[in-house]
Design a protein around this motif. Sequence first.
Motif, mmCIF file in Angstrom:
data_model
loop_
_atom_site.group_PDB
_atom_site.id
_atom_site.type_symbol
_atom_site.label_atom_id
_atom_site.label_comp_id
_atom_site.label_asym_id
_atom_site.label_seq_id
_atom_site.Cartn_x
_atom_site.Cartn_y
_atom_site.Cartn_z
ATOM 1 N N ALA A 100 3.322 61.589 76.470
ATOM 2 C CA ALA A 100 2.467 62.267 77.449
ATOM 3 C C ALA A 100 1.097 61.609 77.510
ATOM 4 O O ALA A 100 0.506 61.467 78.591
ATOM 5 C CB ALA A 100 2.331 63.746 77.099
ATOM 6 N N LYS A 104 -0.652 60.025 80.787
ATOM 7 C CA LYS A 104 -2.016 60.375 81.199
ATOM 8 C C LYS A 104 -2.900 59.136 81.290
ATOM 9 O O LYS A 104 -3.753 59.037 82.169
ATOM 10 C CB LYS A 104 -2.611 61.390 80.226
ATOM 11 C CG LYS A 104 -2.049 62.785 80.391
ATOM 12 C CD LYS A 104 -2.708 63.760 79.450
ATOM 13 C CE LYS A 104 -4.100 64.069 79.917
ATOM 14 N NZ LYS A 104 -4.741 65.133 79.134
ATOM 15 N N LEU A 107 -2.080 57.442 84.589
ATOM 16 C CA LEU A 107 -2.663 58.178 85.700
ATOM 17 C C LEU A 107 -4.172 57.967 85.769
ATOM 18 O O LEU A 107 -4.754 57.865 86.854
ATOM 19 C CB LEU A 107 -2.334 59.659 85.592
ATOM 20 C CG LEU A 107 -0.863 60.018 85.788
ATOM 21 C CD1 LEU A 107 -0.622 61.488 85.490
ATOM 22 C CD2 LEU A 107 -0.413 59.667 87.190
ATOM 23 N N LYS A 108 -4.793 57.900 84.601
ATOM 24 C CA LYS A 108 -6.230 57.660 84.534
ATOM 25 C C LYS A 108 -6.570 56.292 85.139
ATOM 26 O O LYS A 108 -7.521 56.160 85.904
ATOM 27 C CB LYS A 108 -6.658 57.738 83.064
ATOM 28 C CG LYS A 108 -8.119 57.845 82.827
ATOM 29 C CD LYS A 108 -8.360 58.059 81.331
ATOM 30 C CE LYS A 108 -9.814 58.026 80.992
ATOM 31 N NZ LYS A 108 -10.063 58.163 79.558
ATOM 32 N N ASP A 119 -6.544 56.897 74.328
ATOM 33 C CA ASP A 119 -5.993 57.811 75.326
ATOM 34 C C ASP A 119 -4.556 58.195 75.013
ATOM 35 O O ASP A 119 -4.047 59.173 75.558
ATOM 36 C CB ASP A 119 -6.061 57.194 76.726
ATOM 37 C CG ASP A 119 -7.473 57.100 77.258
ATOM 38 O OD1 ASP A 119 -8.341 57.856 76.777
ATOM 39 O OD2 ASP A 119 -7.711 56.270 78.150
ATOM 40 N N SER A 122 -4.214 61.722 74.045
ATOM 41 C CA SER A 122 -4.650 62.762 74.976
ATOM 42 C C SER A 122 -3.534 63.737 75.342
ATOM 43 O O SER A 122 -3.792 64.748 75.987
ATOM 44 C CB SER A 122 -5.228 62.126 76.240
ATOM 45 O OG SER A 122 -4.223 61.417 76.947
ATOM 46 N N GLY A 123 -2.316 63.469 74.928
ATOM 47 C CA GLY A 123 -1.200 64.381 75.210
ATOM 48 C C GLY A 123 -1.229 65.637 74.366
ATOM 49 O O GLY A 123 -0.483 66.581 74.647
ATOM 50 N N HIS A 126 -1.509 69.143 75.895
ATOM 51 C CA HIS A 126 -0.356 69.724 76.602
ATOM 52 C C HIS A 126 0.794 70.027 75.640
ATOM 53 O O HIS A 126 1.958 69.970 76.030
ATOM 54 C CB HIS A 126 0.132 68.761 77.682
ATOM 55 C CG HIS A 126 -0.901 68.409 78.679
ATOM 56 N ND1 HIS A 126 -1.362 69.300 79.627
ATOM 57 C CD2 HIS A 126 -1.600 67.267 78.881
ATOM 58 C CE1 HIS A 126 -2.273 68.719 80.368
ATOM 59 N NE2 HIS A 126 -2.449 67.487 79.929
#
Length: 153
Positions: A100, A104, A107-108, A119, A122-123, A126
């Motif tokens: 995840a 992300k 997408l960033k 990053d 960063s999952g 969620h």
Amino acid sequence: MAYTDGPQASSTGTVRFEVISEAWQKLSANMTPWILAALIFFALTGAAYVGYYFTIFTAAFATVAASGGNEPGVGANLFLQLIGLVAGIVIEMVYLVLLAGMVKMALKQLRGQAIAPGDVFSGTSHIVPLALGGLLYGLGVVIGSVLCVIPGL
């Protein structure tokens, strides 16, 4: 729902292959963060798998040693199954959270924001939806497997 961004068929029905070169340009512009993020991803998931197999084999050998070399009893086998289940859930959660984070991160980058190898973590924001999705996915795999085995019998 129609998407206005990304690979699309033209009005003649042909695929736009220049999307591959666009994707390569985006990757090559940020190659270092992606390579480091991939190394982090593979190192942590690899460590989770090593820990999983170490736990399983250690518990199995300890159970056999405790039973004097004989076949372990039903309780010991259930204990081993429980250890395998818990370790499997832990390894899945590590994998899902890191994956995840990679999504992300992508997408960033597509939004034009700066990305960093960190990053990939960063999952964690969620974790509840990932856990529920993982459980639903696993349940679907089990049900699908059972539905494939029953007709074979």
